[in-house]
Write an enzyme that holds these catalytic residues in place. Structure first.
Site, PDB file in Angstrom:
ATOM      1  N   ARG A 147     -29.307 -17.096 -18.259  1.00 45.49           N
ATOM      2  CA  ARG A 147     -30.433 -15.938 -18.040  1.00 45.49           C
ATOM      3  C   ARG A 147     -30.018 -15.288 -16.665  1.00 45.49           C
ATOM      4  O   ARG A 147     -29.575 -15.750 -15.839  1.00 45.49           O
ATOM      5  CB  ARG A 147     -31.715 -16.138 -18.273  1.00 45.49           C
ATOM      6  CG  ARG A 147     -32.003 -17.031 -19.630  1.00 45.49           C
ATOM      7  CD  ARG A 147     -33.572 -17.412 -19.483  1.00 45.49           C
ATOM      8  NE  ARG A 147     -33.985 -18.181 -20.915  1.00 45.49           N
ATOM      9  CZ  ARG A 147     -33.842 -19.322 -20.991  1.00 45.49           C
ATOM     10  NH1 ARG A 147     -33.224 -20.270 -20.143  1.00 45.49           N
ATOM     11  NH2 ARG A 147     -34.224 -19.750 -22.270  1.00 45.49           N
ATOM     12  N   LYS A 171     -36.385 -22.007 -17.937  1.00 47.35           N
ATOM     13  CA  LYS A 171     -37.676 -21.745 -18.180  1.00 47.35           C
ATOM     14  C   LYS A 171     -38.566 -23.032 -18.005  1.00 47.35           C
ATOM     15  O   LYS A 171     -37.973 -24.195 -18.484  1.00 47.35           O
ATOM     16  CB  LYS A 171     -38.058 -21.120 -19.439  1.00 47.35           C
ATOM     17  CG  LYS A 171     -37.613 -19.743 -19.655  1.00 47.35           C
ATOM     18  CD  LYS A 171     -38.092 -19.150 -20.797  1.00 47.35           C
ATOM     19  CE  LYS A 171     -37.586 -17.558 -21.133  1.00 47.35           C
ATOM     20  NZ  LYS A 171     -38.175 -17.053 -22.329  1.00 47.35           N
ATOM     21  N   HIS A 241     -29.016  -9.669 -20.519  1.00 45.30           N
ATOM     22  CA  HIS A 241     -29.178 -10.493 -21.821  1.00 45.30           C
ATOM     23  C   HIS A 241     -28.273  -9.967 -22.864  1.00 45.30           C
ATOM     24  O   HIS A 241     -28.147 -10.794 -23.756  1.00 45.30           O
ATOM     25  CB  HIS A 241     -30.595  -9.799 -22.294  1.00 45.30           C
ATOM     26  CG  HIS A 241     -31.425 -10.525 -23.252  1.00 45.30           C
ATOM     27  ND1 HIS A 241     -31.646 -11.673 -23.561  1.00 45.30           N
ATOM     28  CD2 HIS A 241     -31.333 -10.038 -24.561  1.00 45.30           C
ATOM     29  CE1 HIS A 241     -31.968 -12.183 -24.562  1.00 45.30           C
ATOM     30  NE2 HIS A 241     -31.975 -11.116 -25.265  1.00 45.30           N
ATOM     31  N   ARG A 244     -25.738 -12.505 -22.464  1.00 44.81           N
ATOM     32  CA  ARG A 244     -26.167 -13.833 -23.286  1.00 44.81           C
ATOM     33  C   ARG A 244     -26.008 -13.763 -24.649  1.00 44.81           C
ATOM     34  O   ARG A 244     -25.610 -14.815 -25.498  1.00 44.81           O
ATOM     35  CB  ARG A 244     -27.702 -14.185 -22.448  1.00 44.81           C
ATOM     36  CG  ARG A 244     -28.286 -15.308 -23.167  1.00 44.81           C
ATOM     37  CD  ARG A 244     -29.684 -15.257 -22.565  1.00 44.81           C
ATOM     38  NE  ARG A 244     -30.663 -16.546 -23.119  1.00 44.81           N
ATOM     39  CZ  ARG A 244     -30.486 -17.437 -22.834  1.00 44.81           C
ATOM     40  NH1 ARG A 244     -29.532 -18.266 -21.997  1.00 44.81           N
ATOM     41  NH2 ARG A 244     -31.404 -18.290 -23.613  1.00 44.81           N
ATOM     42  N   HIS A 267     -32.644 -23.055 -25.145  1.00 41.21           N
ATOM     43  CA  HIS A 267     -33.806 -22.845 -26.069  1.00 41.21           C
ATOM     44  C   HIS A 267     -34.569 -24.081 -26.310  1.00 41.21           C
ATOM     45  O   HIS A 267     -34.039 -25.235 -26.541  1.00 41.21           O
ATOM     46  CB  HIS A 267     -33.334 -22.201 -27.284  1.00 41.21           C
ATOM     47  CG  HIS A 267     -32.908 -20.957 -27.361  1.00 41.21           C
ATOM     48  ND1 HIS A 267     -31.948 -20.155 -28.081  1.00 41.21           N
ATOM     49  CD2 HIS A 267     -33.116 -19.820 -26.427  1.00 41.21           C
ATOM     50  CE1 HIS A 267     -31.689 -18.789 -27.842  1.00 41.21           C
ATOM     51  NE2 HIS A 267     -32.465 -18.607 -26.651  1.00 41.21           N
ATOM     52  N   TYR A 276     -29.591 -14.933 -33.285  1.00 36.95           N
ATOM     53  CA  TYR A 276     -28.228 -14.572 -32.933  1.00 36.95           C
ATOM     54  C   TYR A 276     -27.369 -14.628 -34.210  1.00 36.95           C
ATOM     55  O   TYR A 276     -26.165 -14.067 -34.376  1.00 36.95           O
ATOM     56  CB  TYR A 276     -27.844 -15.386 -32.017  1.00 36.95           C
ATOM     57  CG  TYR A 276     -28.274 -15.310 -30.508  1.00 36.95           C
ATOM     58  CD1 TYR A 276     -28.346 -13.969 -29.934  1.00 36.95           C
ATOM     59  CD2 TYR A 276     -28.926 -16.282 -30.126  1.00 36.95           C
ATOM     60  CE1 TYR A 276     -29.103 -14.138 -28.743  1.00 36.95           C
ATOM     61  CE2 TYR A 276     -29.698 -16.285 -28.987  1.00 36.95           C
ATOM     62  CZ  TYR A 276     -29.809 -15.086 -28.357  1.00 36.95           C
ATOM     63  OH  TYR A 276     -30.291 -14.822 -27.051  1.00 36.95           O
TER      64      TYR A 276
END
Length: 297
Positions: A147, A171, A241, A244, A267, A276
């Site tokens: 990211r 995250k 993004h 990514r 994730h 995706y």
């Protein structure tokens, strides 16, 4: 309870990124300003759903998309859930709220041909600090799928040249280790040498720097990506993004296991990675039509 306490809760307890905390607080303060104008004298903590609904309508009238409104309401949901958990309120005004309908957002990744064209567009004579930095930024995004915030936060100690790995903080401050492909290693070495020559006396832990020696920032990263992707594509969306997204799509197209891609992307669940797969399925359809004997005329 003040919004400031909520901000601390998001950052320290929930361990949200600074970008997410900033977005949540912006939306909360926007709602607070609406309440101050329309419902003076009422506490933010005591607003009934009818007031929230009026705010939602006002956002739509101002031109916000359904997706944007849903994002704003998510901030309010988190706020009122926190108030309920702490005992500041006895019921959540958003408990029965249903999000607005949105069209599925399909982002078109860059093709392998476009990426090959981009990565061969640099000249070997581009050896100044900013050129080497920009090339490495592009290559790291495409080869690791990290990211934008993760790239900005990379420190020199996160690079392990010997094992060819990169540690990034994702995250909620979750670290993960990502392998670095062989072709990117010379770019890293060249950039580190140029960085040292450009800023020999600079004492900063961050890998990527601006031209003035400060930590690289969000808008600069976006400009770098937009500038170089514009060389090879006319697609409207050119952002970190999308790179990514491109990384994940190309990995899946080449047969990578979805669980492996999930881990590389950082994730929390497969559901996030599955967005995706539509491009990969399209690629499989082409192979099927081209290869299956029943499709031969």
């Amino acid at each position: 309870m003040t919004p400031k306490e909520f901000s601390k809760y998001l950052a320290l307890e929930r361990q949200y990124s600074a970008h997410t905390v900033k977005a949540y607080m912006r939306d909360l303060l926007n709602f607070e300003a609406f309440c101050a104008d329309e419902h003076k004298g009422s506490s933010l903590n005591e607003m009934p759903y009818v007031v929230i609904r009026s705010w939602i309508i006002s956002c739509l009238e101002e031109g916000c998309s359904n997706r944007t409104v849903n994002r704003k309401v998510s901030a309010l949901k988190a706020y009122y859930k926190f108030l309920l958990r702490k005992g500041y309120i006895s019921s959540n005004p958003l408990a029965g709220h249903r999000p607005l309908k949105t069209d599925r957002k399909i982002e078109v990744p860059f093709s392998q041909q476009e990426m090959r064209q981009l990565l061969t567009s640099w000249s070997d004579e581009d050896t100044d600090f900013e050129s080497l930095r920009d090339r490495l930024v592009v290559e790291l995004f495409y080869s690791t799928g990290i990211r934008r915030a993760e790239l900005i936060g990379i420190e020199l100690t996160d690079l392990d040249i010997e094992s060819k790995t990169l540690r990034v903080k994702g995250k909620r401050n979750k670290d993960r280790i990502i392998p670095i492909v062989e072709n990117v290693m010379p770019r890293i070495v060249s950039y580190l040498q140029a960085r040292e020559q450009a800023f020999p006396d600079l004492n900063t832990p961050y890998l990527f720097l601006s031209g003035s020696g400060n930590k690289i920032y969000e808008t600069l990263v976006y400009r770098i990506i937009n500038k170089y992707l514009s060389r090879v594509s006319e697609k409207v969306k050119k952002s970190p993004h999308i790179l990514r997204h491109t990384f994940a799509t190309h990995m899946l197209n080449q047969g990578a296991d979805m669980n492996s891609v999930k881990e590389l992307l950082g994730h929390a669940s497969l559901a996030s990675t599955q967005v995706y797969t539509h491009n990969s399925i399209a690629e499989l359809k082409k192979v099927h039509l081209r290869s299956h004997p029943r499709n031969k005329k």
